[in-house]
Design an enzyme around this catalytic site. Structure first.
Site, PDB file in Angstrom:
ATOM      1  N   THR A  87      25.851   2.428  38.675  1.00 44.65           N
ATOM      2  CA  THR A  87      25.600   1.916  37.246  1.00 44.65           C
ATOM      3  C   THR A  87      26.465   2.686  36.486  1.00 44.65           C
ATOM      4  O   THR A  87      26.686   3.788  36.515  1.00 44.65           O
ATOM      5  CB  THR A  87      24.041   2.120  37.006  1.00 44.65           C
ATOM      6  OG1 THR A  87      23.330   1.156  37.707  1.00 44.65           O
ATOM      7  CG2 THR A  87      23.913   1.981  35.616  1.00 44.65           C
TER       8      THR A  87
ATOM      9  N   ASP B  48      26.395  -1.725  32.019  1.00 47.74           N
ATOM     10  CA  ASP B  48      26.829  -2.783  32.918  1.00 47.74           C
ATOM     11  C   ASP B  48      25.801  -3.893  33.504  1.00 47.74           C
ATOM     12  O   ASP B  48      24.670  -3.535  33.227  1.00 47.74           O
ATOM     13  CB  ASP B  48      27.940  -2.321  34.007  1.00 47.74           C
ATOM     14  CG  ASP B  48      27.086  -1.454  35.080  1.00 47.74           C
ATOM     15  OD1 ASP B  48      26.216  -0.847  34.940  1.00 47.74           O
ATOM     16  OD2 ASP B  48      27.212  -2.053  36.213  1.00 47.74           O
TER      17      ASP B  48
ATOM     18  N   ARG C 193      25.830  -4.945  36.755  1.00 46.34           N
ATOM     19  CA  ARG C 193      25.633  -4.959  38.427  1.00 46.34           C
ATOM     20  C   ARG C 193      24.783  -4.321  39.188  1.00 46.34           C
ATOM     21  O   ARG C 193      24.582  -3.098  38.712  1.00 46.34           O
ATOM     22  CB  ARG C 193      27.435  -4.453  39.018  1.00 46.34           C
ATOM     23  CG  ARG C 193      27.265  -4.418  40.477  1.00 46.34           C
ATOM     24  CD  ARG C 193      28.792  -3.947  40.891  1.00 46.34           C
ATOM     25  NE  ARG C 193      29.831  -5.024  40.777  1.00 46.34           N
ATOM     26  CZ  ARG C 193      30.829  -4.835  41.039  1.00 46.34           C
ATOM     27  NH1 ARG C 193      31.537  -3.467  41.722  1.00 46.34           N
ATOM     28  NH2 ARG C 193      32.157  -5.818  40.909  1.00 46.34           N
TER      29      ARG C 193
ATOM     30  N   LYS D 214      19.906  -3.864  32.594  1.00 44.28           N
ATOM     31  CA  LYS D 214      19.589  -2.493  32.747  1.00 44.28           C
ATOM     32  C   LYS D 214      19.067  -2.084  31.389  1.00 44.28           C
ATOM     33  O   LYS D 214      18.944  -0.584  31.482  1.00 44.28           O
ATOM     34  CB  LYS D 214      20.773  -1.707  33.258  1.00 44.28           C
ATOM     35  CG  LYS D 214      21.251  -2.351  34.627  1.00 44.28           C
ATOM     36  CD  LYS D 214      22.386  -1.597  35.024  1.00 44.28           C
ATOM     37  CE  LYS D 214      23.007  -2.183  36.101  1.00 44.28           C
ATOM     38  NZ  LYS D 214      24.235  -1.613  36.787  1.00 44.28           N
TER      39      LYS D 214
ATOM     40  N   GLY E 208      19.998   3.967  38.616  1.00 43.78           N
ATOM     41  CA  GLY E 208      19.035   4.541  39.961  1.00 43.78           C
ATOM     42  C   GLY E 208      18.499   3.299  40.754  1.00 43.78           C
ATOM     43  O   GLY E 208      19.283   2.265  40.721  1.00 43.78           O
TER      44      GLY E 208
ATOM     45  N   SER F 136      26.568   6.288  38.382  1.00 48.04           N
ATOM     46  CA  SER F 136      27.899   6.580  38.980  1.00 48.04           C
ATOM     47  C   SER F 136      29.229   6.655  38.237  1.00 48.04           C
ATOM     48  O   SER F 136      30.343   7.223  38.657  1.00 48.04           O
ATOM     49  CB  SER F 136      27.966   5.704  40.242  1.00 48.04           C
ATOM     50  OG  SER F 136      28.001   4.315  39.895  1.00 48.04           O
TER      51      SER F 136
ATOM     52  N   ASP G   2      34.871   2.537  38.478  1.00 52.86           N
ATOM     53  CA  ASP G   2      33.687   2.909  39.667  1.00 52.86           C
ATOM     54  C   ASP G   2      33.226   1.743  40.308  1.00 52.86           C
ATOM     55  O   ASP G   2      33.063   0.593  39.812  1.00 52.86           O
ATOM     56  CB  ASP G   2      32.411   3.431  38.805  1.00 52.86           C
ATOM     57  CG  ASP G   2      31.453   3.578  39.652  1.00 52.86           C
ATOM     58  OD1 ASP G   2      31.434   4.345  40.780  1.00 52.86           O
ATOM     59  OD2 ASP G   2      30.187   2.932  39.059  1.00 52.86           O
TER      60      ASP G   2
ATOM     61  N   SER H 249      29.582  -0.214  39.368  1.00 56.34           N
ATOM     62  CA  SER H 249      29.575  -0.728  38.361  1.00 56.34           C
ATOM     63  C   SER H 249      30.573  -1.945  38.093  1.00 56.34           C
ATOM     64  O   SER H 249      31.606  -2.010  38.920  1.00 56.34           O
ATOM     65  CB  SER H 249      29.901   0.168  37.057  1.00 56.34           C
ATOM     66  OG  SER H 249      29.104   1.577  37.370  1.00 56.34           O
TER      67      SER H 249
END
Length: 277
Positions: free
Chosen positions: A38, A54, A56, A70, A84, A166, A203, A206
């Site tokens: 994330t 984001d 995803r 999120k 998480g 991340s 990343d 994400s």
């Protein structure tokens, strides 16, 4: 304190390690933790807070949802980004939101951001990190705008700009380069947008779209799918004409008499192996 036979007197017990080694020797494969991914971020500006995330959701190497939400509601003036395990973040924020609702009904006053932060960190500390919820908490109350990062073990940071997940390092690089004190609203929104995009494109955990939430005194603006940088250049449309799939065999059987005189049409496709023989 007198130790029982087999109990460690040092306070540490390695019985589970011996058990796990024994089970692995018998061929048992222990479950593995799936990596989560994330990019969430928040920044303070002159009149309030801007939160971004984001969209995803991943299951290890699998993208299971391309447009999940999120940024969670905590109170009318407080929102929280979660990174998480999705179940942990949604239920943790939902639990604290319900507690704050009861607190507002009891006191008749607006919820404060520090109250939400205290409830979250106490709950996470109680579970010693086993609740996988890394949060960015932001809001505006009677004392001003506040922004916190809450870690899964219960520790917190209060900063003018924060990132988690991340993709946090990529987002933090954008913040470090572009943040300044007393930014205007549009500047803050653009900075958070750029930070989330940095996480999306640098990343693997994400991706997809950018969600933005702007919180000011007495007003909240939720910008769902504020940016969609990963739209498909084409859409797959399945338009097969009737008869594309050939019926190999038909079998008609009648229902029992007590069910009427209707008939059932059953299509039976033979086993390909038997067809080859």
């Amino acid at each position: 304190m007198q130790a029982t036979p087999g109990q460690s007197v040092t306070g540490f017990s390695f019985d589970n390690c011996l058990r796990n080694n024994f089970l692995e020797g018998k061929g048992f494969q222990a479950p593995r933790v799936l990596k989560t991914g994330t990019t969430i971020a928040g920044v303070l500006f002159k009149d309030g807070v801007v939160l971004g995330a984001d969209t995803r959701a991943t299951e290890g190497p699998i993208v299971c949802d391309k447009n999940c939400e999120k940024i969670h509601y905590i109170a009318p003036n407080i929102y929280c980004c979660g990174a998480g395990t999705s179940a942990d973040t949604e239920n943790s924020t939902g639990l604290i939101s319900s507690q704050l609702k009861l607190h507002r009904l009891s006191t008749g006053r607006e919820s404060r951001v520090v109250t939400a932060c205290t409830l979250l960190k106490r709950m996470l500390f109680r579970y010693q990190g086993h609740v996988s919820a890394a949060l960015v908490l932001g809001g505006v109350d009677c004392t001003g705008a506040h922004l916190y990062s809450v870690y899964p073990h219960g520790s917190i940071d209060k900063l003018p700009y924060v990132t988690m997940g991340s993709g946090s390092l990529a987002a933090m690089a954008v913040f470090e380069a572009g943040w300044r004190a007393d930014m205007e609203r549009d500047e803050a929104v653009q900075l958070v947008h750029d930070a989330i995009l940095s996480g999306i494109f640098n990343d693997l955990g994400s991706g997809s779209n950018v969600d933005i939430t702007i919180i000011t005194r007495g007003k909240v603006q939720v910008l769902r799918n504020y940016a969609t940088p990963n739209e498909r250049p084409f859409k797959r449309i399945y338009d097969f004409p009737k008869g594309t799939t050939t019926i190999l065999k038909e079998k008609v059987s009648a229902f029992p008499k007590d069910l009427g005189s209707e008939k059932e049409l059953v299509h039976v496709v033979p086993d390909p192996d038997k067809m080859q023989q």
